[in-house]
Design an enzyme around this catalytic site. Sequence first.
Site, PDB file in Angstrom:
ATOM      1  N   HIS A 194       0.797  -1.232   0.000  1.00  0.00           N
ATOM      2  CA  HIS A 194       0.000   0.000   0.000  1.00  0.00           C
ATOM      3  C   HIS A 194       0.830   1.282   0.000  1.00  0.00           C
ATOM      4  O   HIS A 194       0.470   2.257  -0.618  1.00  0.00           O
ATOM      5  CB  HIS A 194      -1.033  -0.004   1.132  1.00  0.00           C
ATOM      6  CG  HIS A 194      -0.482   0.003   2.519  1.00  0.00           C
ATOM      7  ND1 HIS A 194      -0.114  -1.149   3.181  1.00  0.00           N
ATOM      8  CD2 HIS A 194      -0.243   1.015   3.398  1.00  0.00           C
ATOM      9  CE1 HIS A 194       0.320  -0.847   4.388  1.00  0.00           C
ATOM     10  NE2 HIS A 194       0.258   0.471   4.558  1.00  0.00           N
ATOM     11  N   ASP A 195       1.960   1.280   0.711  1.00  0.00           N
ATOM     12  CA  ASP A 195       2.727   2.523   0.818  1.00  0.00           C
ATOM     13  C   ASP A 195       3.989   2.549  -0.043  1.00  0.00           C
ATOM     14  O   ASP A 195       4.890   3.360   0.210  1.00  0.00           O
ATOM     15  CB  ASP A 195       3.096   2.785   2.280  1.00  0.00           C
ATOM     16  CG  ASP A 195       2.050   3.647   2.975  1.00  0.00           C
ATOM     17  OD1 ASP A 195       1.279   4.328   2.260  1.00  0.00           O
ATOM     18  OD2 ASP A 195       2.008   3.643   4.219  1.00  0.00           O
ATOM     19  N   LYS A 198       5.727   5.736  -1.117  1.00  0.00           N
ATOM     20  CA  LYS A 198       6.515   6.586  -0.211  1.00  0.00           C
ATOM     21  C   LYS A 198       7.993   6.596  -0.588  1.00  0.00           C
ATOM     22  O   LYS A 198       8.742   7.487  -0.178  1.00  0.00           O
ATOM     23  CB  LYS A 198       6.344   6.124   1.236  1.00  0.00           C
ATOM     24  CG  LYS A 198       5.029   6.581   1.849  1.00  0.00           C
ATOM     25  CD  LYS A 198       4.997   6.362   3.338  1.00  0.00           C
ATOM     26  CE  LYS A 198       3.641   6.754   3.918  1.00  0.00           C
ATOM     27  NZ  LYS A 198       3.490   6.255   5.294  1.00  0.00           N
ATOM     28  N   HIS A 223       2.006  10.126  -2.535  1.00  0.00           N
ATOM     29  CA  HIS A 223       2.481   8.730  -2.505  1.00  0.00           C
ATOM     30  C   HIS A 223       1.519   7.719  -3.142  1.00  0.00           C
ATOM     31  O   HIS A 223       1.978   6.769  -3.765  1.00  0.00           O
ATOM     32  CB  HIS A 223       2.985   8.311  -1.114  1.00  0.00           C
ATOM     33  CG  HIS A 223       1.926   7.917  -0.136  1.00  0.00           C
ATOM     34  ND1 HIS A 223       1.293   8.801   0.694  1.00  0.00           N
ATOM     35  CD2 HIS A 223       1.390   6.706   0.158  1.00  0.00           C
ATOM     36  CE1 HIS A 223       0.417   8.166   1.444  1.00  0.00           C
ATOM     37  NE2 HIS A 223       0.458   6.894   1.143  1.00  0.00           N
ATOM     38  N   HIS A 249      -5.728   3.466  -1.225  1.00  0.00           N
ATOM     39  CA  HIS A 249      -5.854   3.164   0.215  1.00  0.00           C
ATOM     40  C   HIS A 249      -6.115   4.387   1.085  1.00  0.00           C
ATOM     41  O   HIS A 249      -6.379   4.250   2.271  1.00  0.00           O
ATOM     42  CB  HIS A 249      -4.638   2.363   0.714  1.00  0.00           C
ATOM     43  CG  HIS A 249      -3.362   3.140   0.802  1.00  0.00           C
ATOM     44  ND1 HIS A 249      -2.592   3.440  -0.294  1.00  0.00           N
ATOM     45  CD2 HIS A 249      -2.718   3.672   1.863  1.00  0.00           C
ATOM     46  CE1 HIS A 249      -1.529   4.127   0.082  1.00  0.00           C
ATOM     47  NE2 HIS A 249      -1.578   4.291   1.394  1.00  0.00           N
ATOM     48  N   HIS A 250      -6.054   5.599   0.528  1.00  0.00           N
ATOM     49  CA  HIS A 250      -6.408   6.795   1.311  1.00  0.00           C
ATOM     50  C   HIS A 250      -7.713   7.433   0.846  1.00  0.00           C
ATOM     51  O   HIS A 250      -8.040   8.554   1.235  1.00  0.00           O
ATOM     52  CB  HIS A 250      -5.281   7.828   1.267  1.00  0.00           C
ATOM     53  CG  HIS A 250      -4.097   7.433   2.097  1.00  0.00           C
ATOM     54  ND1 HIS A 250      -4.135   7.385   3.475  1.00  0.00           N
ATOM     55  CD2 HIS A 250      -2.854   7.027   1.744  1.00  0.00           C
ATOM     56  CE1 HIS A 250      -2.945   6.977   3.938  1.00  0.00           C
ATOM     57  NE2 HIS A 250      -2.153   6.746   2.900  1.00  0.00           N
ATOM     58  N   ASP A 278      -5.314  -0.762   7.212  1.00  0.00           N
ATOM     59  CA  ASP A 278      -4.193   0.147   7.500  1.00  0.00           C
ATOM     60  C   ASP A 278      -4.499   1.026   8.715  1.00  0.00           C
ATOM     61  O   ASP A 278      -3.682   1.174   9.625  1.00  0.00           O
ATOM     62  CB  ASP A 278      -3.925   1.012   6.253  1.00  0.00           C
ATOM     63  CG  ASP A 278      -2.614   1.779   6.339  1.00  0.00           C
ATOM     64  OD1 ASP A 278      -1.694   1.322   7.047  1.00  0.00           O
ATOM     65  OD2 ASP A 278      -2.515   2.836   5.698  1.00  0.00           O
TER      66      ASP A 278
HETATM   67 FE   LIG Z   1      -0.367   5.494   2.667  1.00  0.00          FE
HETATM   68 FE   LIG Z   2       0.464   1.673   6.370  1.00  0.00          FE
END
Ligand SMILES: [Fe+2]
Ligand SMILES: [Fe+2]
Length: 334
Positions: A194-195, A198, A223, A249-250, A278
Amino acid sequence: MSFEEKKFHILTIDDAQTNRIMIEKILKDAGYTVTSVSSGLEAIELLHEGLTADLILLDIIMEEMNGFETCQIIKKSKKAMAEIPVIFLTAMSDIEGISNGFEVGGVDYITKPFQKVELLARIKTHLKLKHYQDQEIEQTQRELIYTIARITDVHSLETGNHIKRVSEYARLLAILAGYDEEKAEIFQLASAMHDVGKIGIPDAIVNKPGTLTDEEITVMQRHPDIGYEILSQSTRPLLKASAIVAQQHHEHYDGTGYPRGLKGKEIHILGRIAALADVFDALDTPRSYKKRWESSEILAFIQQESGKHFDPQLVELFINNFGRFKKIRDTFPD
Ligand SMILES: [Fe+2]
Ligand SMILES: [Fe+2]
């Protein structure tokens, strides 16, 4: 799933009805499920429509489209059908015919008339080979995904088992939402990524101890799109799923999330599941600026965010099965 537990499906293509009946009987008696068709065209059509098979038995001499042509089309396809092993059934014992079969992508041939024992033995050998190759590929993919996820984690100083837990929560949510084991594993692995985006955010922002300025928040909120950029180059189902998770995911169920402000079911189920997984893990983990929340506080918050941040159906499943999520938490502590 082990080779012994697995149920295999075989597609047989033969224009002679007597052959089809005989082969079908042998295969069914041996415990296989069978789709039997009389022409290459019909088989290709079924495969295009989504028929899945673990192995193809293909007659060579057929009117209209012969076995070699059929095999060539199947092997050149961009779809999953290209990876199905093909065994030729041939009345020709001439060398040319046989080498032709290998050239167009067949893995083996059996000359007619054949012995039942021989047919079954060859089928089993190739099913086994394919099974172990698939397992090897899947295992490599799994390890690579966790490796990439760990790189992001190290970069963002995310500690301990966050990635592992988020992916386990996502898997459990998928199962609770009615997906089968195979799909649930895709949810699990994709959520680990998911991240990943970043990686593209400067350290000074990702690891800044205090609160971020508005400008820094804008950078940080890139990200998801960066993650999507990285992962969306592949056509593999697992990486495609990961790209969706990275990008969505955000997003919030009520449309107040980022980057696109998607609403409700516009957000892919992969994104909705990863969001809940998350956030739950973040609440359940102590950070430098906050303590770990009590279970009652977590439940109250997630309930309160039902229909706002989170998909109400997922919230219900989560709350009704909270004990199972906490158990995962205990299994993978930091
Ligand atoms: Fe994230
Ligand atoms: Fe996370």
